[in-house]
Design a protein around this motif. Structure first.
Motif, mmCIF file in Angstrom:
data_model
loop_
_atom_site.group_PDB
_atom_site.id
_atom_site.type_symbol
_atom_site.label_atom_id
_atom_site.label_comp_id
_atom_site.label_asym_id
_atom_site.label_seq_id
_atom_site.Cartn_x
_atom_site.Cartn_y
_atom_site.Cartn_z
ATOM 1 N N LYS A 30 0.843 -1.209 0.000
ATOM 2 C CA LYS A 30 0.000 0.000 0.000
ATOM 3 C C LYS A 30 0.866 1.241 0.000
ATOM 4 O O LYS A 30 2.009 1.216 0.456
ATOM 5 C CB LYS A 30 -0.847 0.044 1.280
ATOM 6 N N SER A 31 0.283 2.319 -0.485
ATOM 7 C CA SER A 31 0.976 3.595 -0.387
ATOM 8 C C SER A 31 0.919 4.071 1.057
ATOM 9 O O SER A 31 0.089 3.593 1.838
ATOM 10 C CB SER A 31 0.313 4.624 -1.290
ATOM 11 N N VAL A 32 1.794 5.015 1.394
ATOM 12 C CA VAL A 32 1.790 5.576 2.744
ATOM 13 C C VAL A 32 0.437 6.233 3.014
ATOM 14 O O VAL A 32 -0.122 6.130 4.099
ATOM 15 C CB VAL A 32 2.936 6.602 2.905
ATOM 16 N N ASP A 33 -0.091 6.880 1.963
ATOM 17 C CA ASP A 33 -1.390 7.540 2.079
ATOM 18 C C ASP A 33 -2.488 6.544 2.477
ATOM 19 O O ASP A 33 -3.255 6.794 3.402
ATOM 20 C CB ASP A 33 -1.715 8.215 0.740
ATOM 21 N N SER A 34 -2.554 5.402 1.791
ATOM 22 C CA SER A 34 -3.585 4.401 2.131
ATOM 23 C C SER A 34 -3.369 3.851 3.530
ATOM 24 O O SER A 34 -4.321 3.646 4.275
ATOM 25 C CB SER A 34 -3.578 3.215 1.167
ATOM 26 N N LEU A 35 -2.093 3.599 3.860
ATOM 27 C CA LEU A 35 -1.802 3.065 5.190
ATOM 28 C C LEU A 35 -2.236 4.049 6.268
ATOM 29 O O LEU A 35 -2.827 3.675 7.283
ATOM 30 C CB LEU A 35 -0.302 2.754 5.331
ATOM 31 N N PHE A 36 -1.956 5.336 6.011
ATOM 32 C CA PHE A 36 -2.345 6.380 6.963
ATOM 33 C C PHE A 36 -3.866 6.346 7.181
ATOM 34 O O PHE A 36 -4.355 6.372 8.302
ATOM 35 C CB PHE A 36 -1.918 7.751 6.438
ATOM 36 N N ALA A 75 1.000 3.941 -6.880
ATOM 37 C CA ALA A 75 1.049 4.190 -5.433
ATOM 38 C C ALA A 75 1.275 2.932 -4.605
ATOM 39 O O ALA A 75 1.606 3.022 -3.435
ATOM 40 C CB ALA A 75 -0.246 4.871 -4.986
ATOM 41 N N ASP A 76 1.118 1.761 -5.217
ATOM 42 C CA ASP A 76 1.081 0.566 -4.379
ATOM 43 C C ASP A 76 2.366 -0.266 -4.394
ATOM 44 O O ASP A 76 2.447 -1.287 -3.729
ATOM 45 C CB ASP A 76 -0.112 -0.315 -4.791
ATOM 46 N N ARG A 77 3.366 0.158 -5.202
ATOM 47 C CA ARG A 77 4.602 -0.616 -5.248
ATOM 48 C C ARG A 77 5.786 0.242 -4.847
ATOM 49 O O ARG A 77 5.751 1.457 -4.990
ATOM 50 C CB ARG A 77 4.813 -1.159 -6.662
ATOM 51 N N PRO A 78 6.869 -0.396 -4.347
ATOM 52 C CA PRO A 78 8.038 0.395 -3.954
ATOM 53 C C PRO A 78 8.508 1.300 -5.091
ATOM 54 O O PRO A 78 8.546 0.885 -6.254
ATOM 55 C CB PRO A 78 9.080 -0.664 -3.628
ATOM 56 N N ILE A 79 8.836 2.535 -4.752
ATOM 57 C CA ILE A 79 9.229 3.525 -5.754
ATOM 58 C C ILE A 79 10.545 3.119 -6.408
ATOM 59 O O ILE A 79 10.728 3.243 -7.615
ATOM 60 C CB ILE A 79 9.349 4.902 -5.072
ATOM 61 N N TYR A 80 11.438 2.573 -5.596
ATOM 62 C CA TYR A 80 12.748 2.134 -6.054
ATOM 63 C C TYR A 80 12.634 1.151 -7.225
ATOM 64 O O TYR A 80 13.262 1.325 -8.275
ATOM 65 C CB TYR A 80 13.438 1.512 -4.838
ATOM 66 N N ALA A 81 11.776 0.142 -7.076
ATOM 67 C CA ALA A 81 11.599 -0.861 -8.133
ATOM 68 C C ALA A 81 11.023 -0.233 -9.394
ATOM 69 O O ALA A 81 11.414 -0.566 -10.518
ATOM 70 C CB ALA A 81 10.682 -1.971 -7.624
#
Lengths: 232, 123
Positions: free
Chosen positions: A220-226, B7-13
């Motif tokens: 999840k994105s940080v936003d969704s987790l938040f 938004a759902d995957r690591p930015i690095y990858a």
């Protein structure tokens, strides 16, 4: 490498209210850190303690080895949540003022950023919109060659285009020797820019991790987790 | 080419994939000099440390190499770029096939759909 910001069992009480409740954390150099949390979670209190505007009830905090005070202020550049500049002053006056006040202030950098945002140095603050005033404040803060930038809600009051410019400025100013800590509610706008995030709730740290660790572990994105963690 | 980051995957990858894509497509031609970490980070609106990590990884893979003082360059090894291109194609097709399967198509149906659309495009 020693940590730039280090606090141990830090607490701040306002009467019965525990604004900060036994916080311990360390942040290294060359990081961009998001201080995230709902209203009244202690974000501004924490930033104010770092700036010696509040004193802790108990516990300890050190910035580059210094307790908050004269020495720490030389290396900390602070953007408060509200405007504290005098309305009658021209931008150019304020720049001279800052340049006298802070030995690490670069006039050149300030004028360069003003130009890019189309703000005239001869204008007085009182003639400016709220958003433009916020941009001026941020320019002043980012024109210092500080070790720690503490930005309390730097993107809350400006339009999305200016928000992009501000984030761009933060990335462009990045240095291995400096750390930026910023508080905000607008997580989705900034999470790509952050190394790590700190979630605060009712004065306590609920999570302190890197953005990519969070994405890797939760999908999840940080936003969704938040939104999940702080669901009302 | 814009930097598409989900938004759902690591930015690095994701940065690694996007950089590979730019190298394979010739946006960064073989032997050319890459923009600085800071410029790339600004362009993609991402954290400079994350961009640095992605670049370091591509360097390990041999797609990039760095000169101590003059920056980072794209490899001139055409074979390696071709391999990377094939790897990317493989991933794209796998992803596509999975989605078509989810839609309920059989392999031969998928093939005929591709042929039909390709013929239309050629006209």
């Amino acid at each position: 490498m020693s940590n730039l910001l280090e606090c141990k069992n830090l607490s701040k009480h306002f009467g019965p209210v525990k604004a900060l409740d036994n916080i311990s954390l360390s942040v290294g150099c060359g990081r961009i850190v998001g201080l995230l949390g709902p209203n009244a979670s202690g974000k501004s209190t924490f930033i104010k303690i770092c700036n010696h505007l509040l004193t802790p009830t108990s516990g300890e905090i050190r910035i580059s080895g210094f307790h908050p005070g004269v020495e720490s202020k030389k290396i900390v550049s602070y953007l408060p949540e509200r405007n504290y500049l005098n309305d009658w002053m021209k931008v150019s006056d304020i720049i001279s003022f800052f340049s006298d006040f802070y030995s690490d202030f670069s006039k050149e950098k300030a004028y360069d950023m003003l130009k890019k945002l189309n703000i005239h140095a001869g204008d007085r603050l009182k003639t400016m919109s709220k958003g433009t005033k916020e941009k001026v404040q941020l320019i002043l803060v980012m024109s210092r060659e500080a070790q720690l930038y503490l930005l309390d809600e730097p993107i809350g009051g400006v339009d999305p285009a200016a928000r992009d410019y501000i984030l761009d400025t933060i990335i462009g100013n990045y240095s291995e020797n400096a750390t930026v800590i910023l508080s905000t509610h607008l997580i989705s706008d900034i999470e790509k820019v952050l190394d790590e995030v700190i979630f605060l709730r009712e004065g306590q740290i609920v999570l302190h991790q890197t953005v990519d660790e969070i994405r890797e572990e939760t999908g999840k994105s940080v936003d969704s987790l938040f939104r999940e963690v702080f669901k009302c | 080419m814009t930097w598409d980051l989900t938004a759902d995957r690591p930015i690095y990858a994701q940065l690694i994939e996007q950089l590979e894509l730019r190298i394979c497509s010739g946006t960064y031609p073989p032997g050319s000099r890459l923009p600085s970490v800071r410029d790339l980070a600004q362009e993609a609106s991402v954290n400079p440390n994350t961009m640095q990590r992605a670049l370091a990884r591509l360097e390990e893979d041999g797609l990039l190499y760095s000169h101590r003082t003059s920056g980072r360059f794209v490899t001139e090894d055409a074979e390696l770029i071709r391999k990377t291109k094939n790897k990317l194609a493989h991933e794209q097709v796998q992803e596509f096939l999975q989605r078509m399967k989810d839609l309920g198509f059989e392999y031969n149906e998928i093939l005929s759909i591709i042929t039909d659309i390709a013929e239309e495009l050629i006209k």
